[in-house]
Design an enzyme around this catalytic site. Structure first.
Site, mmCIF file in Angstrom:
data_model
loop_
_atom_site.group_PDB
_atom_site.id
_atom_site.type_symbol
_atom_site.label_atom_id
_atom_site.label_comp_id
_atom_site.label_asym_id
_atom_site.label_seq_id
_atom_site.Cartn_x
_atom_site.Cartn_y
_atom_site.Cartn_z
ATOM 1 N N ARG A 223 2.529 13.758 -16.940
ATOM 2 C CA ARG A 223 2.752 12.409 -16.399
ATOM 3 C C ARG A 223 4.165 12.247 -15.859
ATOM 4 N NH1 ARG A 223 3.582 8.751 -20.298
ATOM 5 N NH2 ARG A 223 1.679 9.261 -21.412
ATOM 6 N N TYR B 116 4.392 -7.836 2.812
ATOM 7 C CA TYR B 116 3.037 -7.382 2.531
ATOM 8 C C TYR B 116 2.391 -8.322 1.507
ATOM 9 C CZ TYR B 116 -0.393 -3.726 1.285
ATOM 10 O OH TYR B 116 -1.513 -2.991 1.053
ATOM 11 N N ASP C 96 11.161 -2.586 1.717
ATOM 12 C CA ASP C 96 9.936 -1.826 1.953
ATOM 13 C C ASP C 96 10.089 -1.216 3.347
ATOM 14 O OD1 ASP C 96 7.361 -1.060 2.795
ATOM 15 O OD2 ASP C 96 6.393 -2.526 1.501
ATOM 16 N N LYS D 137 0.797 5.687 4.278
ATOM 17 C CA LYS D 137 0.787 5.433 5.708
ATOM 18 C C LYS D 137 1.328 6.655 6.467
ATOM 19 C CE LYS D 137 -0.731 1.451 4.348
ATOM 20 N NZ LYS D 137 0.108 0.293 4.068
#
Ligand SMILES: *Cc1c(COP(=O)(O)O)cnc(C)c1O
Length: 395
Positions: free
Chosen positions: A59, A113, A185, A210
């Protein structure tokens, strides 16, 4: 040659690469691991007391994860990066890394967003952290909105639905004067066209889903930090909440990053070409693209950015829903779907105005978002042209 002295295309090609550690294989392979075995008690104890370092448990990251994170940090010019299982998780972990407490306050640009707004309005609000939204074009006026309890200024430039630009250096100056963290962002520009950390921003977030992945086939997020203390806070927050980007996803992220500058150059050119053509269409009342000289954000874009991605918007003259459907339903090359940044062109009409708290969105016509993909620009134009013909007939 040091990676600090070279351009984005060179960094993207070489950063995070260590073939000799992988038997000469050019790409760090996908490591699938939960358990990591330690040969001695000393090694086990060392891993236990250095939880942020190295390979110790799946992890916390594998060599594939660290290769991706190193490459992104080099692209962004940051101290380090932390990968997350999605862009939304990356935005949220950046916010959680602030360690904000009940009574604290954050400033968020009105055009961010929508899931970022939701996280602030639901999760942060439920923890007693207040969000206020500001006009993304406020510039140095942001200073007057900073309270003694303000912990962060959060923004995108441009916003990915309505494309207003922010004055990043003005935000940074105001934030620094008051000891406030800045979080940007940077999914739209990517470090190929804008490096927030170079401009003094503390934390740069990308939905790597993206342009980084670039092929519409993986979900991934990444946070880059300017200094070690912020990187530690982000890494600890990611670990605290149990986030872990998948091994195939980070592999695809690094694979995508290698070609990102070349792809973005093409997205840029095609996007501007289509935007310029769209502004000549009588059904289009506005084109929202900061690289166009008459865009309200153009001066800021020109001053700070070195290019534009393929994502922009148009506002249609008021037409019926049926006419809008006639336009989009018959498109052959533009797929209709959320997301963007893949090799293919996309279009998304918004049936309702974008959510706003600080400044109302008053355009009467439908807002349509376009992602210019890697197809031939003339073919894309012809596809849209046929769409406008259908729209006219249906109107
Ligand atoms: C898509 C997107 C995100 C979220 O990324 P996911 O990987 O879809 O969770 C965050 N910010 C912006 C600007 C985006 O476009």
């Amino acid at each position: 040659m040091k990676l600090a002295d070279v351009k984005a295309a060179t960094i993207a090609t070489h950063a995070g690469s260590d073939p000799q550690a992988q038997h000469g294989a050019v790409n760090t392979p996908v490591y699938r691991a939960s358990t990591i075995l330690f040969p001695t008690l000393d090694a086990l104890e060392h891993a236990a007391v250095t939880p942020l370092e190295g390979v110790r448990y799946g992890r916390n990251g594998t060599p594939t994860t660290f290769a991706f994170e190193q490459a992104v940090a080099a692209m962004e010019g940051g101290h380090g990066a932390v990968s997350l299982p999605s862009g939304a998780a990356a935005v949220n972990v950046a916010l959680l890394s602030l360690g904000a407490r009940p009574g604290d306050h954050i400033l968020v640009a009105d055009n961010v967003y929508v899931p970022t707004r939701n996280f602030c309005d639901r999760a942060l609000a439920a923890s007693g952290i207040e969000t206020s939204y500001f006009d993304p074009r406020i510039g140095a006026g942001i200073s007057a909105l900073i309270r003694p309890t303000t912990r962060a200024i959060v923004f995108e430039s441009p916003g990915s639905i309505t494309f207003e630009m922010c004055d990043v250096p003005a935000f940074v100056a105001a934030a620094k004067a008051r000891g406030v963290t800045t979080i940007m962002d940077n999914t739209w520009a990517t470090p190929v066209f804008f490096r927030p950390l170079d401009h003094g921003v503390d934390i740069s977030v990308m939905a790597a889903t993206k342009y980084v992945v670039g092929h519409s086939d993986a979900m991934l997020g990444v946070i880059s930090c300017r200094d070690e203390a912020r990187w530690e806070a982000v890494k600890r927050a990611a670990m605290l909440y149990g986030y872990c980007a998948g091994p195939d996803e980070v592999y695809l992220g690094l694979r995508g990053l290698r070609t990102m500058p070349v792809r973005l150059e093409r997205h840029f050119q095609t996007g501007v070409q289509l935007a310029n053509w769209l502004r000549t269409q009588r059904e289009v009342t506005r084109v929202l693209h900061p690289a166009l000289p008459d865009d309200p954000g153009h001066a800021l874009w020109k001053r700070d950015f070195t290019g534009a991605s393929g994502l922009f918007g148009i506002v249609l003259a008021p037409v019926s829903r049926a006419a809008l459907a006639a336009f989009v339903d018959g498109l052959g090359l533009f797929g209709m779907g959320w997301s963007w940044g893949g090799f293919e062109s996309l279009i998304v009409p918004y049936l309702r105005p974008p959510p706003r708290s600080a400044v109302a969105w008053t355009e009467p016509g439908f807002l349509v978002r376009i992602h210019a993909g890697l197809e031939d620009a003339d073919d894309l134009r012809r596809d849209l042209e046929a769409g406008f013909e259908r729209l006219r007939k249906a109107a």
